[in-house]
Motif scaffolding. Structure first.
Motif, PDB file in Angstrom:
ATOM      1  N   PHE A  17      48.705  46.104  49.760  1.00  0.00           N
ATOM      2  CA  PHE A  17      47.889  46.715  48.561  1.00  0.00           C
ATOM      3  C   PHE A  17      46.358  46.617  49.359  1.00  0.00           C
ATOM      4  O   PHE A  17      45.315  47.513  49.228  1.00  0.00           O
ATOM      5  CB  PHE A  17      47.566  45.638  47.467  1.00  0.00           C
ATOM      6  N   GLU A  18      46.148  45.741  50.275  1.00  0.00           N
ATOM      7  CA  GLU A  18      44.644  45.570  50.823  1.00  0.00           C
ATOM      8  C   GLU A  18      44.544  47.001  51.462  1.00  0.00           C
ATOM      9  O   GLU A  18      43.571  47.435  51.728  1.00  0.00           O
ATOM     10  CB  GLU A  18      44.492  44.549  51.378  1.00  0.00           C
ATOM     11  N   ILE A  23      42.628  52.450  52.712  1.00  0.00           N
ATOM     12  CA  ILE A  23      42.777  53.916  52.792  1.00  0.00           C
ATOM     13  C   ILE A  23      42.092  54.895  51.735  1.00  0.00           C
ATOM     14  O   ILE A  23      41.518  55.630  52.042  1.00  0.00           O
ATOM     15  CB  ILE A  23      44.263  54.249  52.628  1.00  0.00           C
ATOM     16  N   CYS A  24      42.090  54.225  50.480  1.00  0.00           N
ATOM     17  CA  CYS A  24      41.329  54.808  49.405  1.00  0.00           C
ATOM     18  C   CYS A  24      39.830  55.025  49.472  1.00  0.00           C
ATOM     19  O   CYS A  24      39.462  56.011  49.339  1.00  0.00           O
ATOM     20  CB  CYS A  24      41.924  54.299  48.190  1.00  0.00           C
ATOM     21  N   GLU A  25      39.288  53.813  50.177  1.00  0.00           N
ATOM     22  CA  GLU A  25      38.009  53.904  50.386  1.00  0.00           C
ATOM     23  C   GLU A  25      37.597  54.946  51.527  1.00  0.00           C
ATOM     24  O   GLU A  25      36.500  55.443  51.420  1.00  0.00           O
ATOM     25  CB  GLU A  25      37.668  52.500  50.900  1.00  0.00           C
ATOM     26  N   SER A  26      38.496  54.972  52.374  1.00  0.00           N
ATOM     27  CA  SER A  26      38.327  56.074  53.630  1.00  0.00           C
ATOM     28  C   SER A  26      38.359  57.398  53.505  1.00  0.00           C
ATOM     29  O   SER A  26      38.113  58.345  53.909  1.00  0.00           O
ATOM     30  CB  SER A  26      39.207  55.596  54.868  1.00  0.00           C
ATOM     31  N   VAL A  53      43.552  44.045  44.670  1.00  0.00           N
ATOM     32  CA  VAL A  53      43.880  44.439  43.153  1.00  0.00           C
ATOM     33  C   VAL A  53      43.375  45.839  43.087  1.00  0.00           C
ATOM     34  O   VAL A  53      44.095  46.643  42.394  1.00  0.00           O
ATOM     35  CB  VAL A  53      42.723  43.674  42.178  1.00  0.00           C
ATOM     36  N   LYS A  54      42.317  46.225  43.809  1.00  0.00           N
ATOM     37  CA  LYS A  54      42.073  47.705  43.971  1.00  0.00           C
ATOM     38  C   LYS A  54      43.471  48.710  44.555  1.00  0.00           C
ATOM     39  O   LYS A  54      43.568  49.701  43.985  1.00  0.00           O
ATOM     40  CB  LYS A  54      40.914  47.981  44.912  1.00  0.00           C
ATOM     41  N   GLY A  55      43.967  47.982  45.477  1.00  0.00           N
ATOM     42  CA  GLY A  55      45.238  48.496  45.998  1.00  0.00           C
ATOM     43  C   GLY A  55      46.235  48.587  45.126  1.00  0.00           C
ATOM     44  O   GLY A  55      47.010  49.588  45.030  1.00  0.00           O
ATOM     45  N   SER A  59      47.978  51.977  43.586  1.00  0.00           N
ATOM     46  CA  SER A  59      49.526  52.174  43.777  1.00  0.00           C
ATOM     47  C   SER A  59      50.095  52.801  42.405  1.00  0.00           C
ATOM     48  O   SER A  59      51.101  53.248  42.504  1.00  0.00           O
ATOM     49  CB  SER A  59      50.383  50.928  44.056  1.00  0.00           C
ATOM     50  N   GLN A  60      49.261  52.833  41.477  1.00  0.00           N
ATOM     51  CA  GLN A  60      49.634  53.151  40.135  1.00  0.00           C
ATOM     52  C   GLN A  60      48.527  54.798  39.955  1.00  0.00           C
ATOM     53  O   GLN A  60      48.924  55.293  39.056  1.00  0.00           O
ATOM     54  CB  GLN A  60      48.999  52.444  39.024  1.00  0.00           C
TER      55      GLN A  60
END
Length: 176
Positions: A17-18, A23-26, A53-55, A59-60
């Motif tokens: 998740f982290e 990856i989402c932030e990047s 938690v963000k990860g 994933s959702q």
């Protein structure tokens, strides 16, 4: 038996998740996702925990808004901070409260929940209890007004406040 998101689950070795949050932030794809959720959390929670938690929400398929990751937020908390938070709550599709054992110490969370209640309505707010494995969730009185996110019978669900295990799968609720 109730099963909440646990610190141990988020920290497990096989859990990415982290990394997913990084990856989402990047990548810009996070910001083009259709659903955003505002995360109300205690500011002093460990940053790596919040990123996990963000990860979890990535994933959702959901972009989780976290105020301290927002470059437009003032460095020093002031009335502009409150205005920006108010706007983010308004423009997010969902509002999620990260209820940890220490979240009761937050001075901002009750204010954010009150705003979200007025702006979003009950159907777009959920409490995400985060506990240590084997520990019970200590519900706050006003949390009982809202749905909660819980793992039940192999699925993450958003359960209605009646605590009778009725509700939607998390992925469906997020995109409603």
């Amino acid at each position: 038996m109730e099963r909440f998101l646990t610190f141990e689950f988020l920290n497990s070795k096989d859990n990415n998740f982290e990394q997913r949050a990084y990856i989402c932030e990047s990548n810009s794809y996070t910001y083009s996702q259709k659903v955003t959720a505002f995360l109300s959390h205690r500011h002093n929670e460990p940053k790596d925990l919040i990123k996990k938690v963000k990860g979890f929400f990535a994933s959702q398929g959901v972009n989780l808004y976290i105020d301290w990751l927002d470059k437009d937020m003032p460095k020093v908390t002031n009335s502009d901070t409150a205005e920006k938070l108010k706007n983010k709550i308004k423009t997010s599709d969902k509002f999620i409260v990260l209820a940890t054992p220490q979240s009761i110490e937050s001075i901002w969370m009750p204010w954010e929940i009150g705003l979200a209640d007025q702006i979003k309505g009950l159907n777009n707010i959920a409490i995400l209890p985060l506990v240590s494995e084997g520990k019970n969730w200590e519900k706050r009185e006003y949390y009982q007004l809202y749905s909660r996110i819980e793992y039940y019978k192999g699925k993450w669900l958003v359960l209605k406040p009646s605590f009778n295990y009725t509700g939607d799968e998390l992925s469906k609720w997020l995109f409603k």
